[in-house]
Motif scaffolding. Structure first.
Motif, short mmCIF file in Angstrom:
data_model
loop_
_atom_site.label_atom_id
_atom_site.label_comp_id
_atom_site.label_asym_id
_atom_site.label_seq_id
_atom_site.Cartn_x
_atom_site.Cartn_y
_atom_site.Cartn_z
N ARG A 82 -6.05 18.67 1.59
CA ARG A 82 -6.11 17.84 0.39
C ARG A 82 -4.75 17.74 -0.30
O ARG A 82 -4.33 16.68 -0.75
CB ARG A 82 -7.15 18.43 -0.59
N TYR B 57 -2.54 15.46 1.68
CA TYR B 57 -3.02 14.09 1.49
C TYR B 57 -2.52 13.52 0.17
O TYR B 57 -2.09 12.36 0.09
CB TYR B 57 -4.55 14.13 1.51
N SER B 58 -2.55 14.33 -0.85
CA SER B 58 -2.11 13.88 -2.17
C SER B 58 -0.60 13.61 -2.17
O SER B 58 -0.14 12.62 -2.76
CB SER B 58 -2.47 14.92 -3.23
N LEU B 59 0.16 14.46 -1.51
CA LEU B 59 1.61 14.24 -1.44
C LEU B 59 1.92 12.95 -0.66
O LEU B 59 2.82 12.19 -1.02
CB LEU B 59 2.29 15.44 -0.79
N GLY C 272 -0.06 10.46 -0.51
CA GLY C 272 -0.47 9.38 -1.42
C GLY C 272 0.64 9.04 -2.41
O GLY C 272 0.87 7.86 -2.72
N GLU C 273 1.35 10.06 -2.88
CA GLU C 273 2.47 9.80 -3.79
C GLU C 273 3.57 9.04 -3.06
O GLU C 273 4.20 8.13 -3.62
CB GLU C 273 3.00 11.14 -4.35
N SER D 249 2.47 5.54 -2.94
CA SER D 249 2.63 4.89 -4.26
C SER D 249 4.09 4.49 -4.49
O SER D 249 4.37 3.37 -4.95
CB SER D 249 2.19 5.84 -5.37
N CYS D 250 5.00 5.38 -4.18
CA CYS D 250 6.43 5.06 -4.36
C CYS D 250 6.84 3.92 -3.43
O CYS D 250 7.64 3.05 -3.81
CB CYS D 250 7.28 6.30 -4.10
N ILE E 168 4.88 1.53 -2.39
CA ILE E 168 4.32 0.29 -2.96
C ILE E 168 5.22 -0.23 -4.07
O ILE E 168 5.55 -1.43 -4.13
CB ILE E 168 2.89 0.56 -3.50
N LEU F 123 -4.59 0.42 1.51
CA LEU F 123 -5.47 0.66 0.36
C LEU F 123 -6.89 0.20 0.66
O LEU F 123 -7.87 0.84 0.24
CB LEU F 123 -4.92 -0.07 -0.88
N ARG G 30 -8.56 2.83 2.68
CA ARG G 30 -8.92 3.95 1.81
C ARG G 30 -10.16 3.60 0.97
O ARG G 30 -11.10 4.40 0.85
CB ARG G 30 -7.72 4.25 0.91
N ASN G 31 -10.14 2.39 0.42
CA ASN G 31 -11.29 1.95 -0.39
C ASN G 31 -12.57 1.90 0.44
O ASN G 31 -13.66 2.21 -0.05
CB ASN G 31 -11.02 0.57 -0.98
N GLU H 233 -14.01 5.23 0.56
CA GLU H 233 -14.59 5.58 -0.75
C GLU H 233 -15.96 4.90 -0.90
O GLU H 233 -16.89 5.48 -1.47
CB GLU H 233 -13.66 5.15 -1.89
#
Lengths: 153, 337
Positions: free
Chosen positions: A100, A103-105, A107-108, A111-112, A114, A133, A136-137, A140
């Motif tokens: 996790r 995964y979060s790192l 994701g960052e 984001s950068c 993007i 995205l 990923r959606n 979800e």
């Protein structure tokens, strides 16, 4: 360790018990709503526990590949730093917490990437970001399953 | 389970403080379901002249179970000003308790015993055209409220541009403060910044204008004003359009968006350049900021062991739905803004 029934099956069986045994015995309308929400959350959790490590690992790879591609084409210091941090934060194990965190790192870094793509007004890169995205959606949505606002209206 | 005996006694104490020359007796109290953010109670009181009155109590839940962090006193100030001015059709705000009687900040309102618009629209005999017109008219009425009547209950932003920039940036700032990355929020923030529509005059915005917050009784009555603020009128239009597409009830916006917006424009004088399907789509994303970020903050609090409650984890599904919808909306608006 005992692996069968699977965690997903155990949770879904708890959900069944909640619906078939507990819910009919509840008369308080507010508690009924709470039980119905619990049923929904158990479904979410069942799907997550069955797939989340594999899904996060797959997405992490895709996000890092995209971030690297954007880093090649743009000059974003924030992106380079995020990629570096994600590389240093590679999961040490398949434990959920480790996966996790990685995964979060990643994701960052996405984001950068993007933000760098918007900055560069690069439609091609932005299209690829949207595809990531959307993927990923979609997962979800799979976790969410059928969902309506219980107790409202 | 909530203690209704305690609530009845505490309500009686509160009413005695307000109505010193003839407080009513509390005849009954029962929990109300339907609200997601506050604890709702239905009460019936009898006045000394024999008249019975139904009341609704709107209280904060225990701090660790709060999903939407809003302030009851601020909401009370708005509701009281609107009640005094008779500016909007809504149940009257009658009493306020800072928590010293009922144990949690509580607003006491008159009871409107009509069904929600959501429930009414699902009735097979419902006149959906008429209901949609009433929604557009009700929203126009809220947006036409003279801000001076609010008597300082809400502080207007300095100007439209800095207000919208602040809302758009909030997506990215909140994401950066969140303990896990949510890349779609950073995408949305960047996309919204790159596609800003033309400005409008700022008005009273309900902030959670949707079918379950409208009661059908002598027209439509708006309830749940906890997100009320001064902002862009398209926030309410956008939120209503998004919500209407997300619930299991007839979509009162989506069945005829042009007709709905024409009716709204006629009621407010807004131009078609400012209020159209594309700008409403844009604001369907912008308007979600407050609700979405409240859920996100609650999720972070739970991850840190500072919050609990199934409502919180249940509401994460709304975030998933939002992530999906907003990205789709941005894609559909490419080229239109």
């Amino acid at each position: 360790m005992i692996t069968l029934p699977t965690t997903e099956q155990i949770i879904l069986d708890c959900r069944r018990e909640l619906l078939e045994t507990v819910l009919p015995a509840v008369s308080d309308p507010a508690v009924k709503v709470t039980v119905e929400m619990m049923e929904n959350v158990l479904r979410n959790v069942a799907t997550r526990c069955a797939h989340e490590i594999a899904w996060m690992a797959e997405e992490t790879e895709a996000m890092m590949a995209y971030a690297a591609e954007v880093a090649e084409l743009t000059a974003s210091d924030a992106l380079k730093a995020a990629i570096e941090e994600a590389k240093l934060g590679r999961a040490a194990s398949l434990d959920l917490d480790d996966v996790r965190r990685e995964y979060s790192l990643a994701g960052e870094a996405l984001s950068c990437a993007i933000e760098a793509s918007f900055e560069a007004s690069d439609d091609g890169l932005l299209r690829k970001a949207v595809e990531l995205l959307q993927a990923r959606n979609a997962r979800e949505q799979q976790i969410k399953g059928d969902w309506a606002m219980i107790g409202r209206g | 389970m909530r203690d209704m005996d305690f609530t009845a006694k505490a309500l009686a104490d509160l009413l005695a403080r307000y109505e010193q020359t003839g407080a009513p007796k509390v005849l009954s109290c029962r929990p109300l379901t339907g609200g997601y953010s506050r604890i709702m109670t239905h009460a019936v009181v009898a006045w000394p002249d024999g008249r019975e009155q139904a009341l609704v109590l709107r209280s904060d839940p225990p701090p660790e179970e709060i999903v939407y962090k809003t302030d009851r006193r601020s909401e009370w100030n708005v509701l009281r000003a609107l009640t005094d001015a008779a500016a909007v059709a809504m149940p009257p705000a009658l009493y306020f308790d800072d928590g010293s009687h009922l144990g949690a900040p509580t607003i006491v309102l008159g009871c409107c015993d009509g069904p929600s618009l959501q429930a009414a629209s699902m009735d097979g005999d419902a006149d959906l055209d008429s209901l949609a017109e009433q929604v557009a008219d009700t929203l126009a009425g809220i947006h036409n409220v003279d801000l001076a009547l609010l008597d300082g209950a809400l502080t207007p932003p300095d100007d439209w541009a800095s207000y919208i920039n602040g809302l758009v940036d909030e997506w990215a700032l909140a994401e950066k403060a969140h303990p896990e990355s949510v890349p779609v929020l950073r995408y949305l923030s960047a996309w919204l910044r790159a596609h800003r529509p033309a400005p409008m005059d700022m008005v009273l915005v309900h902030g959670d204008f949707q079918a379950s917050n409208l009661l059908v009784k002598d027209g439509l009555q708006a309830i749940d004003w906890e997100f009320a603020h001064v902002g862009d009128p398209r926030e309410d239009l956008g939120w209503f359009s998004l919500f209407s597409a997300s619930i299991a009830a007839p979509n009162l916006y989506g069945r005829d968006p042009e007709g709905f917006l024409a009716r709204y424009r006629a009621g407010t004088g807004a131009s078609p350049e400012a209020v159209n399907q594309a700008t409403v789509g844009y604001f369907s994303v912008v308007a979600a900021t407050r609700v979405y970020l409240s859920i996100l903050q609650s999720a972070a609090a739970m991850a840190e062991g500072k919050a609990q409650g199934v409502m919180l984890t249940y509401n994460l599904n709304a975030c998933a739905l939002g992530n999906f919808n907003w990205l789709s909306i941005c894609q559909s608006l490419e080229g239109a803004l």
